[in-house]
Write an enzyme that holds these catalytic residues in place. Sequence first.
Site, PDB file in Angstrom:
ATOM      1  N   HIS D 100       0.739  -1.076  -0.051  1.00 27.47           N
ATOM      2  CA  HIS D 100       0.043  -0.156  -0.048  1.00 27.47           C
ATOM      3  C   HIS D 100       0.856   1.136   0.191  1.00 27.47           C
ATOM      4  O   HIS D 100       1.815   1.345   0.834  1.00 27.47           O
ATOM      5  CB  HIS D 100      -0.949   0.101   1.193  1.00 27.47           C
ATOM      6  CG  HIS D 100      -1.615   1.185   1.629  1.00 27.47           C
ATOM      7  ND1 HIS D 100      -2.445   1.851   0.499  1.00 27.47           N
ATOM      8  CD2 HIS D 100      -1.839   2.211   2.491  1.00 27.47           C
ATOM      9  CE1 HIS D 100      -3.020   2.977   0.987  1.00 27.47           C
ATOM     10  NE2 HIS D 100      -2.519   3.252   2.086  1.00 27.47           N
ATOM     11  N   HIS D 102       1.205   5.645  -1.135  1.00 28.29           N
ATOM     12  CA  HIS D 102       0.125   6.994  -1.717  1.00 28.29           C
ATOM     13  C   HIS D 102       0.985   7.346  -2.500  1.00 28.29           C
ATOM     14  O   HIS D 102       1.226   8.778  -2.896  1.00 28.29           O
ATOM     15  CB  HIS D 102       0.177   8.050  -0.346  1.00 28.29           C
ATOM     16  CG  HIS D 102      -0.808   7.694   0.696  1.00 28.29           C
ATOM     17  ND1 HIS D 102      -1.842   8.499   0.858  1.00 28.29           N
ATOM     18  CD2 HIS D 102      -1.112   6.259   1.258  1.00 28.29           C
ATOM     19  CE1 HIS D 102      -2.489   7.930   1.902  1.00 28.29           C
ATOM     20  NE2 HIS D 102      -2.146   6.755   2.200  1.00 28.29           N
TER      21      HIS D 102
END
Lengths: 247, 247, 247, 247
Positions: D100, D102
């Site tokens: 994960h 950003h």
Amino acid sequence: MPELSIEELKQKVWLANLALVKAGLVILTWGNVSAVDRERRIIAIKPSGVDYDVFKPEDIVLVSLDSGQALPRQTMRPSSDTPTHVHLYNNFIKIGGIAHTHSRNATSWAQACREIPCYGTTHADTFYGAVPIVRALSPYEIEQGYERNTGVAIIEHFRTKHLDPLHVPGALLSYHAPFAWGATVEKAVESAIILEEVAALALNTERIAKDAKPAPQSLIEKHYLRKHGPAAYYGQPGERVQVDKLI
Amino acid sequence: MPELSIEELKQKVWLANLALVKAGLVILTWGNVSAVDRERRIIAIKPSGVDYDVFKPEDIVLVSLDSGQALPRQTMRPSSDTPTHVHLYNNFIKIGGIAHTHSRNATSWAQACREIPCYGTTHADTFYGAVPIVRALSPYEIEQGYERNTGVAIIEHFRTKHLDPLHVPGALLSYHAPFAWGATVEKAVESAIILEEVAALALNTERIAKDAKPAPQSLIEKHYLRKHGPAAYYGQPGERVQVDKLI
Amino acid sequence: MPELSIEELKQKVWLANLALVKAGLVILTWGNVSAVDRERRIIAIKPSGVDYDVFKPEDIVLVSLDSGQALPRQTMRPSSDTPTHVHLYNNFIKIGGIAHTHSRNATSWAQACREIPCYGTTHADTFYGAVPIVRALSPYEIEQGYERNTGVAIIEHFRTKHLDPLHVPGALLSYHAPFAWGATVEKAVESAIILEEVAALALNTERIAKDAKPAPQSLIEKHYLRKHGPAAYYGQPGERVQVDKLI
Amino acid sequence: MPELSIEELKQKVWLANLALVKAGLVILTWGNVSAVDRERRIIAIKPSGVDYDVFKPEDIVLVSLDSGQALPRQTMRPSSDTPTHVHLYNNFIKIGGIAHTHSRNATSWAQACREIPCYGTTHADTFYGAVPIVRALSPYEIEQGYERNTGVAIIEHFRTKHLDPLHVPGALLSYHAPFAWGATVEKAVESAIILEEVAALALNTERIAKDAKPAPQSLIEKHYLRKHGPAAYYGQPGERVQVDKLI
């Protein structure tokens, strides 16, 4: 007794200034970071226009929080933006550090005179709502103490909009660039880095979807509170910035 | 007596050329920096098309400011843009260095044949007003001394618009790329770096606000004068570029 | 007698492959460079899908220019794009090296199925006119020898448009990515780097001016010829790519 | 017997987390990678909010795949996104790792709430079809187990659309950011890197051609199958991710 010696304070501010360069937020001499020592009533700030390659911890300038003037026997002239820093410290009484940059994406939003909408959780993790755009100064305000009046305009914006500076740790100055801050000087640098990234994401988001919508309020609150509220659970225990309340 | 020995001059120009590569403004062999020695009436300039990895201070080529020809016994051919440099030095009599790059954002504005509006203080700190776009050359001018006529078009633009080259230390050539300059070769490199950053900011600014407006005149003047006017207070005493007057 | 030993050829191709990574044109395993040895009638090419961190000169695979098959006793499988390389070498008889990347900006133009207009001198210095976009393959062509037919479509485009591959040293494949080439493998890598930069500049140029116009023909010819024509004067004597004629 | 010791598992996950930073996909503490050990029924995941500079292999946290809780005697708190990881492992039973981030471009598409169309072969080599956008959660879902419900929404999307997670190894969460995965933790990191690049390419593609069209289905299938199908011929023998079937 103050927490840090003067030498430790200077060292910390010196490192914070270099961190901005390392993070790619500052080219040439375009940035300045300061920290406040509220017990001694001084701020420690980068000297004006000094090359980062030759810049040393002892070059950090001490300035009175009361008079806004450099203390006696400082070897260098403080950043020309010092009056902005002093005014912010005197009005945002919980902040411990301030970082000013001309980082590319945040400065572009400032030049466009637009606030940065909260388009997602990356933003909401640190900024509760849009990153504000502070109005341009009048010719009179520019003439009569430009740098201090920059601080006055920021404070005016936060008071009028009822914004808490620890929940919205930065702002954009119209036609100019961002100021960011935090509970400590390290948090101020982090706010500046996040503001730059959030500015880049928002610019891209509007290119991908012309009608992009801000994130739903429930998601913004969830992300902000899992990092900052009394029931925060992000990070390791005891490491969080503690904030009192969420507006 | 000239300030620097020939070896020192070459060393300085060599370092300035490498500084452009380090700053990310030059890939392959796409750039050249020169300095002028007005007492000796020579310029020192990068050789044409030479790989930065093998490039040494002694490779810098000396060229007569009067004839525009390389001095006898130079080991390499000077930059193909040498006639542009020579013409600029002979007409902008206060400049000491010139930097030509194909840096990405400034070149994009040049290719778009648009001046860069002064959208904020980052720009106004160095360029007093828009970064000018110089007209395209005619087929005849291209045929009859392309590089010299490039210099002629720049000078024509500055004379017609009454621009002072120390207040507007660079320009964009239509369909080509930027030239930047300054009172010294170091300042020329700095102008090139700032021009590239200002170009990037302006491109982003127009994407964020389609109707972006140039910064107010009062703010432009304040920022330019706090760095460059007689009452400048940015930087440390004695370090400023001294300019005579603000147009 | 061939100019290079097999070991020297492999070393050269290995270095050229690494140069693309260093130049930022290749991430993961997304690229391949080859060189041809026309006397031995072989090509030397990167192995398929091999990690650049462990990749050694002896891993370079030798392939017959006639059969398109790897020579006996190769330890690795050649790039899956090998049939494209072989077809190009057999039809562009003056080229010595080929570089295929998925570099970000050039690939974006390929995906947009647009040629890159010649917006300025940076482009004109290397590509005489637009960077061509080669048509998409039909389902039948994809099924019956996809990689070879990619080469067929490139050749078809250059023949139909009367383009000389040394004057237009690269092309974009619709929905795919760029191929670039040159008289040597080093020139092929350089063409790939320039194609990527030219793609970035053109993208920006259209954002700055929606109605951007290609550079005037006289300027394009001047820049191309000062580097490549019989009267070229860019670079040092003897270092130029020699081309026969300008179409 | 499990393939790796606990120490080897932690080392692998630690390296995978650092790989994301090195690839430029993670700034500050904004990312987390985990691997699953299906025999021991545990996952190994990055601790929450820990600085990459001080982060060590032994800081990796072990979490039960059944209870979703950290095992006894872990020294640090697991990533706040742990419930998302656990839910994905329990439903995508062939995946071995999750990443994960950003990362800038993928997050921009997520914030714009748009799927990433398959504009070319770079995309088709790894993602069979568009990168999906997963719906925003309701206020109730956010309140009642936000991180777990994030996983629930991803699974719901893949089930409804009949997507196989090994053929579509990632997704975008509306107003949030990407999750990527793969058969191993190394493949998960690779999926995250590719997703970021594909997002950047698609953003540029739409800027170059407002009416950009997805790549033809025949080309998508060719590229996906030459890397992943039973007749795959990309890479070296035995190194391919083996997938069972193509939907």
